[in-house]
Motif scaffolding. Structure first.
Motif, PDB file in Angstrom:
ATOM      1  N   THR A  19       0.975  -1.294   0.191  1.00  0.00           N
ATOM      2  CA  THR A  19       0.093   0.038  -0.010  1.00  0.00           C
ATOM      3  C   THR A  19       0.890   1.213   0.088  1.00  0.00           C
ATOM      4  N   LEU A  25      -8.065   2.514   3.413  1.00  0.00           N
ATOM      5  CA  LEU A  25      -7.727   1.059   3.802  1.00  0.00           C
ATOM      6  C   LEU A  25      -9.117   0.370   4.400  1.00  0.00           C
ATOM      7  N   GLU A  28      -8.923  -4.770   8.311  1.00  0.00           N
ATOM      8  CA  GLU A  28      -7.981  -6.392   7.742  1.00  0.00           C
ATOM      9  C   GLU A  28      -7.474  -6.312   6.592  1.00  0.00           C
ATOM     10  N   GLU A  29      -7.403  -4.968   5.829  1.00  0.00           N
ATOM     11  CA  GLU A  29      -6.741  -5.138   4.582  1.00  0.00           C
ATOM     12  C   GLU A  29      -5.144  -5.251   4.822  1.00  0.00           C
ATOM     13  N   THR A  30      -4.394  -5.634   3.973  1.00  0.00           N
ATOM     14  CA  THR A  30      -2.950  -5.880   4.110  1.00  0.00           C
ATOM     15  C   THR A  30      -2.214  -4.609   3.808  1.00  0.00           C
ATOM     16  N   THR A  44      -1.693  -6.070   8.914  1.00  0.00           N
ATOM     17  CA  THR A  44      -3.194  -5.697   8.346  1.00  0.00           C
ATOM     18  C   THR A  44      -3.555  -4.483   9.227  1.00  0.00           C
ATOM     19  N   LYS A  48     -10.734   0.561   9.729  1.00  0.00           N
ATOM     20  CA  LYS A  48     -10.899   1.486   8.402  1.00  0.00           C
ATOM     21  C   LYS A  48     -10.271   2.773   8.510  1.00  0.00           C
TER      22      LYS A  48
END
Length: 73
Positions: A19, A25, A28-30, A44, A48
């Motif tokens: 990223t 984000l 839990e987004e990497t 992660t 948000k």
């Protein structure tokens, strides 16, 4: 706006940053992938928000609990 520190869950090497600052984000987004004992472990987003900054570079050794990024909520 509040900020949230993202910490490394393990001691290892930053293998790949996936990223960029300013990116939105999901929870839990990497953010990055670490390598430890020949295993790839994702770091992660705990919630948000917008990735404010990345504090490490690819290839850098980090310690468990080290602050590696900041998310703005």
């Amino acid at each position: 706006m509040a900020t949230e520190n993202v910490k490394a869950d393990i001691t290892g090497t930053v293998w790949k940053i996936v990223t960029q600052p300013g990116q939105q984000l999901a929870e839990e987004e990497t953010i990055m992938i670490m390598e430890s004992m020949k295993m790839e472990i994702p770091v992660t987003a705990p919630l948000k928000g917008t990735l404010k900054e990345i504090l490490v570079k690819e290839g850098q050794e980090v310690s468990e609990g080290q602050h590696v990024a900041t998310i703005e909520t």
